[in-house]
Each structure stands twice: as C-alpha cells, then as structure tokens.
Design a protein around this motif. Structure first.
Motif, PDB file in Angstrom:
ATOM      1  N   TRP A 134       4.748   5.628 -10.253  1.00  0.00           N
ATOM      2  CA  TRP A 134       4.978   5.194 -11.663  1.00  0.00           C
ATOM      3  C   TRP A 134       6.169   4.571 -11.861  1.00  0.00           C
ATOM      4  N   GLN A 135       7.294   5.055 -11.302  1.00  0.00           N
ATOM      5  CA  GLN A 135       8.642   4.518 -11.521  1.00  0.00           C
ATOM      6  C   GLN A 135       8.654   2.831 -11.462  1.00  0.00           C
ATOM      7  N   ILE A 136       7.890   2.354 -10.434  1.00  0.00           N
ATOM      8  CA  ILE A 136       7.992   0.892 -10.468  1.00  0.00           C
ATOM      9  C   ILE A 136       7.014   0.229 -11.139  1.00  0.00           C
ATOM     10  N   MET A 137       6.319   0.949 -12.189  1.00  0.00           N
ATOM     11  CA  MET A 137       5.858  -0.010 -13.031  1.00  0.00           C
ATOM     12  C   MET A 137       6.193  -0.035 -14.473  1.00  0.00           C
ATOM     13  N   GLY A 138       7.665   0.634 -14.537  1.00  0.00           N
ATOM     14  CA  GLY A 138       8.337   0.539 -15.901  1.00  0.00           C
ATOM     15  C   GLY A 138       9.037  -0.694 -15.903  1.00  0.00           C
ATOM     16  N   GLY A 173      12.240  -8.998 -13.218  1.00  0.00           N
ATOM     17  CA  GLY A 173      11.619  -9.723 -12.149  1.00  0.00           C
ATOM     18  C   GLY A 173      10.421  -8.833 -11.655  1.00  0.00           C
ATOM     19  N   ASP A 174       9.885  -9.354 -10.427  1.00  0.00           N
ATOM     20  CA  ASP A 174       8.851  -8.515  -9.895  1.00  0.00           C
ATOM     21  C   ASP A 174       9.189  -7.179  -9.082  1.00  0.00           C
ATOM     22  N   ASN A 175       9.208  -6.109  -9.808  1.00  0.00           N
ATOM     23  CA  ASN A 175       9.714  -4.949  -9.167  1.00  0.00           C
ATOM     24  C   ASN A 175       9.092  -4.564  -7.908  1.00  0.00           C
ATOM     25  N   ILE A 176       7.631  -4.700  -7.906  1.00  0.00           N
ATOM     26  CA  ILE A 176       6.953  -4.294  -6.849  1.00  0.00           C
ATOM     27  C   ILE A 176       7.147  -5.493  -5.614  1.00  0.00           C
ATOM     28  N   MET A 177       7.297  -6.635  -5.820  1.00  0.00           N
ATOM     29  CA  MET A 177       7.582  -7.300  -4.661  1.00  0.00           C
ATOM     30  C   MET A 177       9.072  -7.150  -4.213  1.00  0.00           C
ATOM     31  N   GLU A 178       9.884  -7.000  -5.043  1.00  0.00           N
ATOM     32  CA  GLU A 178      11.279  -6.809  -4.655  1.00  0.00           C
ATOM     33  C   GLU A 178      11.203  -5.333  -3.680  1.00  0.00           C
ATOM     34  N   GLU A 179      10.529  -4.524  -4.092  1.00  0.00           N
ATOM     35  CA  GLU A 179      10.506  -3.157  -3.203  1.00  0.00           C
ATOM     36  C   GLU A 179       9.861  -3.288  -2.048  1.00  0.00           C
ATOM     37  N   ALA A 180       8.851  -4.153  -1.970  1.00  0.00           N
ATOM     38  CA  ALA A 180       7.917  -4.357  -0.762  1.00  0.00           C
ATOM     39  C   ALA A 180       8.823  -5.074   0.407  1.00  0.00           C
ATOM     40  N   ILE A 181       9.660  -6.222  -0.218  1.00  0.00           N
ATOM     41  CA  ILE A 181      10.477  -7.021   0.683  1.00  0.00           C
ATOM     42  C   ILE A 181      11.767  -6.229   1.313  1.00  0.00           C
ATOM     43  N   LEU A 182      12.099  -5.170   0.214  1.00  0.00           N
ATOM     44  CA  LEU A 182      13.414  -4.312   0.836  1.00  0.00           C
ATOM     45  C   LEU A 182      12.771  -3.379   1.797  1.00  0.00           C
ATOM     46  N   ARG A 226       0.820  -1.272  -0.104  1.00  0.00           N
ATOM     47  CA  ARG A 226       0.064   0.007   0.024  1.00  0.00           C
ATOM     48  C   ARG A 226       0.855   1.397  -0.103  1.00  0.00           C
ATOM     49  N   GLU A 227       1.815   1.317   0.786  1.00  0.00           N
ATOM     50  CA  GLU A 227       2.768   2.317   0.777  1.00  0.00           C
ATOM     51  C   GLU A 227       3.617   2.780  -0.596  1.00  0.00           C
ATOM     52  N   LEU A 228       3.964   1.812  -1.124  1.00  0.00           N
ATOM     53  CA  LEU A 228       4.567   1.712  -2.440  1.00  0.00           C
ATOM     54  C   LEU A 228       3.550   2.489  -3.474  1.00  0.00           C
ATOM     55  N   PHE A 229       2.229   2.106  -3.309  1.00  0.00           N
ATOM     56  CA  PHE A 229       1.066   2.484  -4.386  1.00  0.00           C
ATOM     57  C   PHE A 229       0.693   4.064  -3.876  1.00  0.00           C
ATOM     58  N   SER A 230       1.122   4.263  -2.730  1.00  0.00           N
ATOM     59  CA  SER A 230       0.581   5.922  -2.451  1.00  0.00           C
ATOM     60  C   SER A 230       1.850   6.663  -2.561  1.00  0.00           C
ATOM     61  N   ARG A 231       2.857   6.259  -3.118  1.00  0.00           N
ATOM     62  CA  ARG A 231       4.011   7.153  -3.449  1.00  0.00           C
ATOM     63  C   ARG A 231       3.711   8.135  -4.639  1.00  0.00           C
TER      64      ARG A 231
END
Length: 470
Positions: free
Chosen positions: A141-145, A350-359, A132-137
C-alpha cells in the motif's frame, strides 16, 4: 463488447413523431456521425428503457425498426450490435466536392531507426517478476500513495552511486530528479534556466526535440557546427563575444547526435573554461552512455570538478526499453529545487512502481548482466554493419566507425541530395530517418542509420538498396 459510456438520446415527448421512431432516428444519427461504429454494442432493451424512462415495448419496437432497416444486427445470447456491413458515411456538414481522398502510406518493412536498442533484448521477464514481488509485499500500500516530486529516494541514491562510481561524478541523491524520460528532463531544464529572449547554443546537425523544448521556454537558438572531433569551439566563443544573454549550451559530447563523433578532451576543457567565464550552463545529454565498445566510456563533461554550471541528463529507457519512460536529471541543489517546482506543475510525481521495480533489478545485478549481454550483441552488429558498408559502399560514402552508440553516420562522397535518397528508399518500403530532423537550416549531408534492431540479413538488404541509389 460493452460500451464504456452510456448512449445519450434526447426524447421530445411533445413531438408529433412517435417515441420509438425518435429512438430509432437518434441511433441512426449516432451511426452517421461516427459516434457508433460497426461492432458497437447497444444496451439491452431493459437497460435502454430504464435509461430513457420509457416502456420496454417502445424500445423493442425501435430496435426492431433498426434491425429491419439493416442498421443493427442481433446475435443470440450476446446482444444487439451496429452492423459491420454499413458503408462509411460522411458527416452531413461535409461537402463531398471539397473532401480530400487520403491514401495511407504503406508501412515500411525495413527500418533504420535513429539508434534505438533492440526491445526484444529487454529483460521483460525480470521486470514482470519485480512487479509481482512489489505487489505481493505486505507493505505494498505504501507504493500506491504520493511521494516526492523528485522521485523515489532509494532509486535516486542508487543512481547517485552509479554516476559517482561509473561516470566520475561527485553528487548526492538530493541533486537528482527522476523524470518520465529524457525529453521531460529537457523540458524541465529549459524552464529552469531559460526565459523569453535568452539565447541557447545548439549543435548543428543536432537533436530537434531538445530544440523544441528550448523554444517552448522562449529561448532563441544559435546553431554551432560539428566537425570530426565535436563542437566547433571557436564558433562558440564568437557567439559569446557577440551576444550578451547566452544562458546555456546543449551538447551530446559522448556520441554526438546524429554524427556519433566524440567531443575531444581539448574542446571539453575549453568549453568548461568558457562556461565558467561567461556564466552559461552546459546542458549535457548523455543519451546512450551505456553502449560503448572501447576500453571505457568517456567521462561526462559534467564530471569535471572545475565546472560551475551544468545540467546532466541520462535515461534508463534505452537500457531497459524505450516504452518505459524513466530518465533523470542532475544539477546543483539550487537548480534541482527550481526543477522540483516546475515538475509539480506538470506531473506531481513519477512512476513509483516502475522506479521500485528497476531499483530491484539494479540491486539484483540484472541490469548489469543485461547490459553486458546487450553490448556484446550490439558490438557484433556494429562490426557487421561496418564490414557490409565497406563491401558495398566503400567508394561511395565516408564514415567513422563509432566506438559506441547504436548508429552510424554515413556521408555520400558525391554531391547527392540526401532528401531524394530518403524518399526513394521510402517508396521501396525502406525507412531511414528523415535528414531534415537533424538540420537547423542548412542542407544535411549525411544519413543516421541505427542498426541495433536489425538482423544481419536486414542490414545487408538495406545497404544494398542504398548502394543502388548512390
């Protein structure tokens, strides 16, 4: 429920058969062939008329015929649906005499897996919050490319730091490729260093999914026996003296799969010496390093400074949850560049969003706290499993209490056919891993019983059932 795809109906306006009957017969044919099943929604009469380019009254007439014959049912304010009351129809081309009756096996009520973590302990609330925090930034849009085929840079930096501090390695983020689980890492490693006609040494018993990856790359397997302190190094050396093109060895030295034994220091050093001498790569699968109950985990073979050729594979799937496919692969810069090329062929990134979330969970200390809590729970379960084995099976099996991992390796003392035991437990609704999953060719002598996902009551019930068969 709306159909996701339009219903394809071909009409022949030159035919002697009325259009509304052609529509009705087309729907019946779709039901018979399984294209439409009970509960499927049909388009509304206006929509279907527009789709078929016919008068709406023609469609209404066809739907009336189908409803009258019992193929369709109309529900007020919801629409027209294929009725649920139709019997299962065979495809017209099937021969009833040749059709086989298959009976679905009952699901097991008690499962000893091969050592998976308890998914109920996974930090799902923390992971959901990180998403949720990732998508509220503002910069979401940067993590969707598209990003690097090697994975998120900051995530790779974090893994490099963890491996350097916790596992005695000395690597940079440029030596890491993030993968969708350890099996993808195995596939990429295989195609990086193996080709048709090469040989690779494997542990026997061992991990068959890895063997499949090696054979897919064209390599031939050479099985090496495993004893109480790991791989039979003398057998490794004999193979090296006999075969010229042995390019790699696949090992699980921390908690050998499936026997759980740890490769001794003496054998580790000898294996490194042989690797350097014969110029073959050590593929090290450290699949459950985080689950260790002794003083500290044994450092990976890949952490030894003198080792020249290695590929180290780890995973976050077992830390968080098996369904979350995050693994990683570590090797030389040269190998990583080859692996990057193969990765782009099968999966651009890979899965950018998952990687960011686990980070985020790593940086916040959530992963560390989760592992501390989980290890305490698993240690208590391991100790209970041991005491239950001693209570019911002390005179019937041998085993070594594992210092880590989430499974026991149980070897019956008598000349027991372990495949028969597997089938008998299965008939009782108790599932253990099929012993053939670990064997290269010879008869397997033991069982691998995972305990992490079971309650104490389930552990006792399963072991008592096993006692009656031994």
């Amino acid at each position: 429920m709306l159909r996701p795809w339009p219903l394809e109906i071909q009409l022949d306006k030159k035919s002697d058969k009325a259009i509304y009957l052609q529509i009705a017969d087309a729907v019946i044919d779709a039901v018979k062939k399984g294209k439409l099943v009970g509960g499927n929604a049909l388009p509304g009469s206006r929509q279907l008329a527009a789709l078929l380019k016919v008068n709406r009254n023609t469609v209404v007439e066809a739907l009336d015929v189908l409803t009258a014959e019992g193929w369709l049912v109309t529900i007020d304010r919801k629409g027209t649906f294929v009725t649920h009351s139709l019997p299962k129809l065979m495809h017209p081309t099937e021969n009833k005499k040749d059709s086989k009756i298959t009976i679905e096996e009952p699901k097991s009520y008690l499962v000893f897996d091969d050592g998976l973590p308890d998914s109920r302990l996974a930090p799902m609330n923390d992971l959901a919050r990180a998403y949720r925090e990732l998508f509220s930034r503002k910069s979401r849009w940067q993590i969707m490319g598209y990003s690097s085929e090697l994975g998120n840079l900051e995530f790779r930096k974090s893994i490099a730091q963890m491996l350097n501090f916790k596992r005695g390695m000395s690597i940079s983020q440029d030596q890491i490729c993030i993968t969708r689980g350890s099996q993808m890492a195995m596939y990429l490693a295989s195609h990086c260093i193996l080709k048709s006609g090469d040989y690779i040494l494997i542990e026997n018993p061992g991990y068959k999914p890895a063997w499949d990856a090696f054979e897919n790359a064209g390599a031939k397997l050479l099985p090496v026996a495993v004893d109480t302190d790991g791989l039979d190094i003398d057998q490794v050396e004999k193979y090296l003296q006999k075969y010229q093109n042995i390019k790699a060895i696949y090992v699980t030295p921390h908690h050998q799969f499936p026997t759980t034994v740890t490769l001794s220091l003496k054998k580790r050093l000898k294996l490194i010496e042989l690797s350097n001498q014969y110029n073959f790569t050590i593929i090290e699968d450290d699949y459950d390093n985080e689950f260790h109950f002794g003083q500290r985990p044994i450092l990976p073979v890949s952490s030894y400074a003198g080792l020249q050729n290695y590929i180290y594979i780890g995973t976050f799937s077992k830390i968080v949850a098996p369904a979350l496919r995050i693994g990683y692969l570590v090797s030389s810069l040269e190998n990583i560049q080859k692996i990057a090329g193969h990765r782009k062929i099968i999966d651009v990134q890979g899965d950018n969003i998952m990687e960011e979330a686990i980070l985020n969970l790593i940086n916040e200390g959530k992963i560390k706290r989760h592992l501390k809590k989980a290890n305490l729970i698993y240690k208590n379960k391991r100790d209970y499993f041991e005491s239950t084995l001693n209570q019911y099976l002390q005179n019937k099996v041998t085993f070594i209490k594992p210092e880590g991992g989430l499974a026991f390796w149980i070897v019956p003392k008598a000349g027991i056919n372990v495949l028969e035991i597997f089938e008998k437990l299965k008939a009782q609704g108790i599932q253990i891993m099929n012993p053939e999953r670990f064997s290269f060719s010879e008869t397997i002598k033991g069982f691998r019983l995972g305990y992490a996902s079971l309650s104490e009551k389930q552990i006792e019930e399963g072991i008592k059932a096993l006692t009656k068969l031994l």
